[in-house]
Design a protein around this motif. Structure first.
Motif, PDB file in Angstrom:
ATOM      1  N   GLU A  49      21.184  46.012  26.022  1.00  0.00           N
ATOM      2  CA  GLU A  49      22.296  46.299  25.113  1.00  0.00           C
ATOM      3  C   GLU A  49      22.897  44.979  24.651  1.00  0.00           C
ATOM      4  O   GLU A  49      23.081  44.061  25.448  1.00  0.00           O
ATOM      5  N   GLY A  50      23.191  44.877  23.371  1.00  0.00           N
ATOM      6  CA  GLY A  50      23.738  43.622  22.899  1.00  0.00           C
ATOM      7  C   GLY A  50      24.240  43.661  21.472  1.00  0.00           C
ATOM      8  O   GLY A  50      24.029  44.629  20.733  1.00  0.00           O
ATOM      9  N   VAL A  51      24.883  42.579  21.100  1.00  0.00           N
ATOM     10  CA  VAL A  51      25.390  42.373  19.736  1.00  0.00           C
ATOM     11  C   VAL A  51      24.797  41.060  19.230  1.00  0.00           C
ATOM     12  O   VAL A  51      24.758  40.066  19.964  1.00  0.00           O
ATOM     13  N   GLY A  52      24.315  41.075  17.996  1.00  0.00           N
ATOM     14  CA  GLY A  52      23.676  39.868  17.504  1.00  0.00           C
ATOM     15  C   GLY A  52      23.733  39.721  16.001  1.00  0.00           C
ATOM     16  O   GLY A  52      24.217  40.602  15.277  1.00  0.00           O
ATOM     17  N   THR A  53      23.214  38.591  15.543  1.00  0.00           N
ATOM     18  CA  THR A  53      23.148  38.308  14.113  1.00  0.00           C
ATOM     19  C   THR A  53      21.879  37.536  13.801  1.00  0.00           C
ATOM     20  O   THR A  53      21.334  36.835  14.664  1.00  0.00           O
ATOM     21  N   VAL A  54      21.399  37.660  12.569  1.00  0.00           N
ATOM     22  CA  VAL A  54      20.270  36.884  12.057  1.00  0.00           C
ATOM     23  C   VAL A  54      20.654  36.357  10.679  1.00  0.00           C
ATOM     24  O   VAL A  54      21.161  37.111   9.844  1.00  0.00           O
ATOM     25  N   GLN A  55      20.411  35.073  10.451  1.00  0.00           N
ATOM     26  CA  GLN A  55      20.667  34.443   9.156  1.00  0.00           C
ATOM     27  C   GLN A  55      19.418  33.655   8.769  1.00  0.00           C
ATOM     28  O   GLN A  55      18.983  32.790   9.543  1.00  0.00           O
ATOM     29  N   GLN A  56      18.853  33.937   7.604  1.00  0.00           N
ATOM     30  CA  GLN A  56      17.583  33.316   7.218  1.00  0.00           C
ATOM     31  C   GLN A  56      17.597  32.914   5.751  1.00  0.00           C
ATOM     32  O   GLN A  56      18.086  33.669   4.895  1.00  0.00           O
ATOM     33  N   VAL A  57      17.030  31.738   5.464  1.00  0.00           N
ATOM     34  CA  VAL A  57      16.890  31.250   4.090  1.00  0.00           C
ATOM     35  C   VAL A  57      15.463  30.748   3.906  1.00  0.00           C
ATOM     36  O   VAL A  57      14.949  29.991   4.739  1.00  0.00           O
ATOM     37  N   LEU A  58      14.813  31.186   2.823  1.00  0.00           N
ATOM     38  CA  LEU A  58      13.488  30.693   2.453  1.00  0.00           C
ATOM     39  C   LEU A  58      13.577  30.067   1.064  1.00  0.00           C
ATOM     40  O   LEU A  58      14.276  30.588   0.184  1.00  0.00           O
ATOM     41  N   MET A  59      12.837  28.965   0.859  1.00  0.00           N
ATOM     42  CA  MET A  59      12.809  28.292  -0.433  1.00  0.00           C
ATOM     43  C   MET A  59      11.362  28.092  -0.865  1.00  0.00           C
ATOM     44  O   MET A  59      10.521  27.660  -0.069  1.00  0.00           O
ATOM     45  N   ARG A  60      11.090  28.398  -2.136  1.00  0.00           N
ATOM     46  CA  ARG A  60       9.735  28.248  -2.659  1.00  0.00           C
ATOM     47  C   ARG A  60       9.445  26.770  -2.957  1.00  0.00           C
ATOM     48  O   ARG A  60      10.310  26.036  -3.430  1.00  0.00           O
ATOM     49  N   VAL A  61       8.204  26.369  -2.660  1.00  0.00           N
ATOM     50  CA  VAL A  61       7.775  24.999  -2.940  1.00  0.00           C
ATOM     51  C   VAL A  61       7.234  24.952  -4.367  1.00  0.00           C
ATOM     52  O   VAL A  61       6.135  25.439  -4.652  1.00  0.00           O
ATOM     53  N   ALA A  62       8.047  24.394  -5.283  1.00  0.00           N
ATOM     54  CA  ALA A  62       7.685  24.323  -6.711  1.00  0.00           C
ATOM     55  C   ALA A  62       7.238  25.705  -7.183  1.00  0.00           C
ATOM     56  O   ALA A  62       7.847  26.703  -6.854  1.00  0.00           O
ATOM     57  N   ASP A  63       6.161  25.768  -7.955  1.00  0.00           N
ATOM     58  CA  ASP A  63       5.645  27.053  -8.428  1.00  0.00           C
ATOM     59  C   ASP A  63       4.371  27.419  -7.677  1.00  0.00           C
ATOM     60  O   ASP A  63       3.356  27.796  -8.267  1.00  0.00           O
ATOM     61  N   THR A  64       4.431  27.324  -6.347  1.00  0.00           N
ATOM     62  CA  THR A  64       3.270  27.588  -5.511  1.00  0.00           C
ATOM     63  C   THR A  64       3.495  28.856  -4.690  1.00  0.00           C
ATOM     64  O   THR A  64       4.606  29.387  -4.642  1.00  0.00           O
ATOM     65  N   PRO A  65       2.464  29.344  -4.001  1.00  0.00           N
ATOM     66  CA  PRO A  65       2.631  30.508  -3.114  1.00  0.00           C
ATOM     67  C   PRO A  65       3.297  30.155  -1.787  1.00  0.00           C
ATOM     68  O   PRO A  65       3.463  31.039  -0.943  1.00  0.00           O
ATOM     69  N   TRP A  66       3.675  28.908  -1.582  1.00  0.00           N
ATOM     70  CA  TRP A  66       4.244  28.475  -0.316  1.00  0.00           C
ATOM     71  C   TRP A  66       5.768  28.600  -0.327  1.00  0.00           C
ATOM     72  O   TRP A  66       6.428  28.267  -1.311  1.00  0.00           O
ATOM     73  N   LEU A  67       6.315  29.072   0.815  1.00  0.00           N
ATOM     74  CA  LEU A  67       7.753  29.099   1.032  1.00  0.00           C
ATOM     75  C   LEU A  67       8.038  28.517   2.400  1.00  0.00           C
ATOM     76  O   LEU A  67       7.297  28.762   3.363  1.00  0.00           O
ATOM     77  N   ILE A  68       9.101  27.734   2.503  1.00  0.00           N
ATOM     78  CA  ILE A  68       9.525  27.189   3.783  1.00  0.00           C
ATOM     79  C   ILE A  68      10.981  27.555   3.991  1.00  0.00           C
ATOM     80  O   ILE A  68      11.732  27.762   3.030  1.00  0.00           O
ATOM     81  N   GLY A  69      11.380  27.662   5.271  1.00  0.00           N
ATOM     82  CA  GLY A  69      12.755  28.051   5.495  1.00  0.00           C
ATOM     83  C   GLY A  69      13.185  27.885   6.935  1.00  0.00           C
ATOM     84  O   GLY A  69      12.464  27.356   7.776  1.00  0.00           O
ATOM     85  N   ALA A  70      14.402  28.365   7.189  1.00  0.00           N
ATOM     86  CA  ALA A  70      15.002  28.266   8.511  1.00  0.00           C
ATOM     87  C   ALA A  70      15.683  29.574   8.858  1.00  0.00           C
ATOM     88  O   ALA A  70      16.115  30.331   7.977  1.00  0.00           O
ATOM     89  N   ARG A  71      15.772  29.828  10.154  1.00  0.00           N
ATOM     90  CA  ARG A  71      16.413  31.053  10.640  1.00  0.00           C
ATOM     91  C   ARG A  71      17.276  30.738  11.856  1.00  0.00           C
ATOM     92  O   ARG A  71      16.869  29.965  12.733  1.00  0.00           O
TER      93      ARG A  71
END
Length: 389
Positions: free
Chosen positions: A164-186
């Protein structure tokens, strides 16, 4: 013909991603109910069959959505999600296409709750936002959960426990130029209490009943799928590294690593082959309930778990006609760790089949049902899009 049809055809993956992020598993059921009030809106002019494309593309505002749960680890259950769309899918996509040449979903806020027959329950609220034509993706939320599962441990006998618990998740992804790649942090945080319904297994006596998980993670995604949830071709790969440390709010220190890859091949117009690989690893210090587990249809969550897991699966789809598909799948996985080497660990097999219906032609969205058999039991799953998330 509708002037927006060419642009809507480019949204094949957009709405399906929206369905998962918004928690709208049974949005299609809502569409079916609405069809009785306006059947002409749910009839495809091309083949005269039931179709939800226009409804899904044009809906905006507050949407109440029922949810059905069939996960064998927690039993049957249900819930409700209230999702708010600030624009319709077609409006948001057209705006972003004009600004950046890339379609992006509307921003969504959601609140909901669920409960299952074994006593598992939860409540949550979240928000999804995109900027600059899907160059930046944000996903965040808070939740209160009481999850009840079985621990099998060294004896292989099921012992019910709860976290049992209380939590949160915060995530951001950013696209690398106009490529299929995305990088991010959570960042993720969970303040939890663990308890067994009966005596605790001897090997877990040193474990604390209370734990705080504070995690900072790095993510790298590669995505060339032609459709987010019902792909016919393309590749999706995600690698992640999560670091749990006291400086981040945790009461312990350990790391979690994961790599998953999906690839779809259109062997012929009526044949699609999917290949899946998944590897997860946890270092020393991870609580037993936080260890990776084998994820396959037909196997309950957390049934096979240890410090590391390796899973492989394939799925074959065959089109009966332009709307109906048959699906067959088979997979195997291992959970292994310090006590059991990979070669000595039990291999868990699962297999099954199902069907899909092209519920939204303009979106390429498939929906249907799977029945799967694992080493010990069978289960069924309602699917909207691919079973691989």
């Amino acid at each position: 013909m509708d002037a927006h049809v060419p642009q809507r055809a480019r949204l094949a993956g957009l709405m399906t991603a929206l369905l998962v992020r918004g928690g709208t598993l049974l949005l299609l059921g809502l569409c079916a109910a609405a069809a009785f009030a306006a059947p002409e809106k749910f009839t495809d002019p091309e083949d005269g069959r039931f179709d939800t494309s226009e409804y899904l593309l044009d809906y905006k505002g507050l949407l109440p959505v029922p949810v059905i749960i069939t996960e064998p680890a927690v039993g049957y259950g249900g819930g409700m999600v209230a999702a708010f769309f600030d624009q319709s899918v077609s409006e948001a996509a057209q705006k972003n296409l004009e600004e950046s040449g890339r379609a992006a979903p509307p921003n969504i806020s959601a609140i909901g709750g669920f409960k299952t027959e074994n006593g598992t329950w939860g409540g949550f609220a979240g928000h999804m936002h995109t900027w600059q034509g899907d160059r930046i993706r944000y996903l965040g939320g808070v939740a209160k959960l009481d999850i009840r599962l079985d621990y099998y441990g060294l004896t292989g006998q099921a012992r019910r426990y709860g976290v049992e618990g209380v939590g949160t998740v915060q995530q951001v992804l950013m696209r690398v130029a106009d490529t299929p790649w995305l990088i991010g942090a959570r960042y993720a945080y969970l303040d939890s209490t663990m308890s067994f319904e009966r005596e605790r297994p001897p090997e877990l006596l040193p474990e604390s009943t209370k734990a705080r998980i504070g995690s900072a993670g790095l993510l790298v995604d590669y995505d060339t799928r032609d459709n987010f949830l019902s792909p016919n071709k393309g590749t999706y790969v995600e690698g992640e590294a999560n670091f749990i440390r006291p400086a981040l709010g945790a009461s312990m220190s350990f790391d979690l690593y994961g790599l998953r890859a999906y690839h779809w091949l259109q062997l012929a117009p009526q044949w699609v082959l999917g290949l899946r690989g998944d590897y997860q690893h946890a270092t020393d210090g991870v609580p037993f309930w936080g260890q990776p587990f084998v994820k396959l249809r037909g196997i309950p969550a957390a049934r096979y778990q240890d410090r590391s897991t390796a899973v492989g699966e394939l799925e074959l789809r065959w089109a009966l006609d332009e709307r109906w598909w048959l699906v067959g799948f088979s997979g195997a996985g291992k959970a292994y760790g310090p006590r059991t080497e990979f070669s000595a660990a039990e291999t868990a097999y699962a297999w099954g089949g199902g069907f899909r219906y092209l519920i939204a032609r303009k979106l390429g969205l498939l929906a249907g049902l799977d029945v799967a058999r694992g080493p010990e039991d069978s289960a069924f799953y309602i699917q909207v899009g691919s079973a691989w998330r």
